[in-house]
Design an enzyme around this catalytic site. Structure first.
Site, PDB file in Angstrom:
ATOM      1  CB  SER A 131      -0.862   0.075   1.217  1.00 32.56           C
ATOM      2  OG  SER A 131      -1.436   1.063   1.437  1.00 32.56           O
ATOM      3  CE1 TYR A 155      -3.635  -2.848   5.747  1.00 30.52           C
ATOM      4  CE2 TYR A 155      -2.969  -0.504   4.990  1.00 30.52           C
ATOM      5  CZ  TYR A 155      -3.394  -1.934   4.664  1.00 30.52           C
ATOM      6  OH  TYR A 155      -3.629  -2.077   3.439  1.00 30.52           O
ATOM      7  CE  LYS A 159      -1.235  -4.679   3.551  1.00 32.30           C
ATOM      8  NZ  LYS A 159      -1.588  -6.017   2.752  1.00 32.30           N
TER       9      LYS A 159
HETATM   10  P1  NAD Z   1     -10.943  -7.021   1.158  1.00 37.31           P
HETATM   11  O1  NAD Z   1     -11.093  -6.961   2.819  1.00 37.31           O
HETATM   12  O2  NAD Z   1     -12.064  -6.678   0.291  1.00 37.31           O
HETATM   13  O3  NAD Z   1     -10.290  -8.371   0.932  1.00 37.31           O
HETATM   14  C1  NAD Z   1      -9.568  -9.235   1.584  1.00 37.31           C
HETATM   15  C2  NAD Z   1      -9.720 -10.586   1.847  1.00 37.31           C
HETATM   16  O4  NAD Z   1      -9.127 -11.415   2.572  1.00 37.31           O
HETATM   17  C3  NAD Z   1     -11.348 -10.687   2.325  1.00 37.31           C
HETATM   18  O5  NAD Z   1     -12.091 -11.616   1.397  1.00 37.31           O
HETATM   19  C4  NAD Z   1     -11.152 -11.475   3.624  1.00 37.31           C
HETATM   20  O6  NAD Z   1     -12.188 -12.120   3.814  1.00 37.31           O
HETATM   21  C5  NAD Z   1      -9.660 -12.090   3.474  1.00 37.31           C
HETATM   22  N1  NAD Z   1      -9.049 -12.598   4.600  1.00 37.31           N
HETATM   23  C6  NAD Z   1      -8.567 -11.662   5.598  1.00 37.31           C
HETATM   24  N2  NAD Z   1      -7.966 -12.174   6.380  1.00 37.31           N
HETATM   25  C7  NAD Z   1      -7.702 -13.580   5.971  1.00 37.31           C
HETATM   26  C8  NAD Z   1      -7.146 -14.812   6.639  1.00 37.31           C
HETATM   27  N3  NAD Z   1      -6.291 -14.574   7.816  1.00 37.31           N
HETATM   28  N4  NAD Z   1      -7.157 -15.717   5.732  1.00 37.31           N
HETATM   29  C9  NAD Z   1      -7.963 -15.890   4.642  1.00 37.31           C
HETATM   30  N5  NAD Z   1      -8.344 -14.882   4.153  1.00 37.31           N
HETATM   31  C10 NAD Z   1      -8.478 -13.711   4.852  1.00 37.31           C
HETATM   32  O7  NAD Z   1      -9.497  -5.868   0.953  1.00 37.31           O
HETATM   33  P2  NAD Z   1      -9.304  -5.546  -0.402  1.00 37.31           P
HETATM   34  O8  NAD Z   1      -9.552  -3.981  -0.653  1.00 37.31           O
HETATM   35  O9  NAD Z   1      -9.644  -6.306  -1.606  1.00 37.31           O
HETATM   36  O10 NAD Z   1      -7.505  -5.511  -0.124  1.00 37.31           O
HETATM   37  C11 NAD Z   1      -6.952  -6.684  -0.540  1.00 37.31           C
HETATM   38  C12 NAD Z   1      -5.546  -6.183   0.094  1.00 37.31           C
HETATM   39  O11 NAD Z   1      -4.915  -5.158  -0.767  1.00 37.31           O
HETATM   40  C13 NAD Z   1      -5.138  -6.242   1.323  1.00 37.31           C
HETATM   41  O12 NAD Z   1      -4.076  -6.895   2.017  1.00 37.31           O
HETATM   42  C14 NAD Z   1      -5.293  -4.743   1.690  1.00 37.31           C
HETATM   43  O13 NAD Z   1      -4.212  -4.505   2.638  1.00 37.31           O
HETATM   44  C15 NAD Z   1      -4.366  -4.434   0.165  1.00 37.31           C
HETATM   45  N6  NAD Z   1      -4.726  -2.806   0.129  1.00 37.31           N
HETATM   46  C16 NAD Z   1      -5.881  -2.339  -0.068  1.00 37.31           C
HETATM   47  C17 NAD Z   1      -6.365  -0.984  -0.353  1.00 37.31           C
HETATM   48  C18 NAD Z   1      -7.655  -0.535  -0.316  1.00 37.31           C
HETATM   49  O14 NAD Z   1      -7.860   0.525  -0.267  1.00 37.31           O
HETATM   50  N7  NAD Z   1      -8.838  -1.476  -0.677  1.00 37.31           N
HETATM   51  C19 NAD Z   1      -5.099  -0.169  -0.413  1.00 37.31           C
HETATM   52  C20 NAD Z   1      -3.830  -0.859  -0.405  1.00 37.31           C
HETATM   53  C21 NAD Z   1      -3.776  -2.061  -0.244  1.00 37.31           C
END
Ligand code: NAD
Ligand code: UDP
Length: 346
Positions: A131, A155, A159
């Site tokens: 991120s 958080y 990362k």
């Molecule tokens: P999201 O919460 O929609 O998707 C994450 C998924 O991981 C969910 O389906 C959740 O059920 C699953 N999950 C969480 N912990 C788990 C575990 N221990 N075992 C198995 N499954 C697990 O989030 P997203 O927005 O799709 O983000 C995906 C990734 O991108 C994350 O790592 C997040 O930190 C990163 N990210 C997201 C953003 C954003 O703004 N959406 C920005 C930068 C980075």
């Protein structure tokens, strides 16, 4: 040159970014396997993805901290590459339950790496969801990949720790191929309106909050500060369409497994558009796309927020041959389509 069809495991693949990436990978000819514990997503995602693509998806319920199940999944499905989305992502919550964040994100990643090492065929291609939060308060703009890192919340620190673990691993064993993708602000939805971002409870992020105000679910938007050093005083961010982001993952997998020149080691890329929009510009664009008004009031600054943040995209353009193509109108229209679908089931 793009690699042949691969078997790709998406941890967290039923979430917001993972589900869009699943569609893009499947449509590019790869076989997609989703591994998720559904703590922040819907187990029915497989049906929705099939409705979009016309193809069935394998969805495995499991936690990334379950190393044995992961190892079994990698072996049984002859997985060639893993895209690691699974994790917890709410900045505010991470300060309240930091241990849960370290356990899910850091321990979960270590478990995944152990499973990959233990699997009989030892897949060593990994794409990791990082991120822009790892850059902390920008020292200069646009932010390039060599900008110093300085996470300001648990958080972000998860990362950064994971990035360091992956760097150490790639130094210890040069046969790993790792892409660390630093996302800026993902927004928007698949054009079908069937998948998108549907947070539980009150949204933390701007775009889902605006969408819920426009649809009448929430009364008004709190604009967190209008006294920043930005053109209109409100915060500026680099919003990127989730379909562009999904295509960035396809480009990263192709890059790591390029048939002519495979890229071993650890490679870090920003995925953004390179341009920033203010909160007020986002509100106006959403009103135009939805035809709805978005009432707002100016609230105090949110603790920990920065004034402006946008990416230098030069490295991803040059190395991955990828750049974001969709504009703000598309981001807002697709988000609105998904919001209406979610509210009415239409
Ligand atoms: P999201 O919460 O929609 O998707 C994450 C998924 O991981 C969910 O389906 C959740 O059920 C699953 N999950 C969480 N912990 C788990 C575990 N221990 N075992 C198995 N499954 C697990 O989030 P997203 O927005 O799709 O983000 C995906 C990734 O991108 C994350 O790592 C997040 O930190 C990163 N990210 C997201 C953003 C954003 O703004 N959406 C920005 C930068 C980075
Ligand atoms: N923001 C806002 N009201 C909200 C949510 C966000 O004014 O209800 C602002 C926030 O201050 C920032 C921008 O919108 O300037 C993007 O915030 P978001 O939480 O979506 O992303 P991040 O701050 O993590 O980049």
């Amino acid at each position: 040159m793009s690699p042949a069809s691969l078997n790709i495991l998406l941890t967290g693949g039923s979430g917001y970014i993972g589900s869009h990436t699943a569609v893009v990978l499947q449509q590019a000819g790869h076989r997609v396997f989703i591994y998720d514990n559904f703590c922040n997503s819907d187990p029915a995602v497989g049906h929705t993805l099939q409705a979009i693509t016309g193809h069935p998806f394998t969805v495995i319920e499991g936690d990334v901290r379950d190393t044995a199940l992961l190892q079994q999944t990698l072996g049984e499905n002859a997985i060639d590459a893993v895209i690691h989305f699974a994790g917890l992502k709410a900045v505010g919550e991470s300060a309240i339950i930091p241990i849960d964040y370290y356990a899910n994100n850091v321990q979960g990643t270590i478990s995944l790496l152990q499973a990959m090492q233990a699997a009989s065929h030892q897949p060593k291609t990994l794409v990791f969801s990082s991120s822009a939060t790892v850059y902390g308060d920008p020292q200069y703009l646009p932010i390039d990949e060599s900008h110093p890192t300085a996470a300001t919340n648990p958080y972000g620190r998860t990362k950064l720790h994971i990035e360091e673990i992956l760097t150490d691993l790639s130094k210890a064993d040069a046969s790993w191929r790792i892409a660390c993708l630093r996302y800026f602000n993902p927004v928007g939805a698949h054009p079908s309106g069937l998948i998108g971002e549907n947070p539980n409870g009150l949204p933390n992020n701007l775009m889902p909050f605006v969408a819920q105000v426009a649809v009448g679910k929430l009364k008004e938007l709190n604009v967190f500060g209008n006294d920043y050093e930005t053109p209109d005083g409100t915060g500026v961010r680099d919003y990127i369409h989730v379909m562009d982001l999904a295509e960035g993952h396809l480009a990263a997998v192709s890059y790591l497994n390029d048939a002519v020149q495979a890229h071993q080691g650890m490679h870090t890329f920003n995925l953004g558009t390179g341009r920033g929009y203010s909160v007020m510009e986002m509100v106006q664009a959403f009103e135009a796309a939805s035809g709805k008004s978005v009432p707002f009031h100016i609230a105090p600054r949110r603790a920990g927020d920065i004034a402006s943040c946008y990416a230098s995209t030069a490295l991803a353009t040059r190395e991955l041959g990828w750049s974001a193509k969709r504009d703000l109108k598309d981001m807002c229209e697709s988000s609105w389509r998904f919001q209406q679908h979610t509210n009415t089931g239409a």
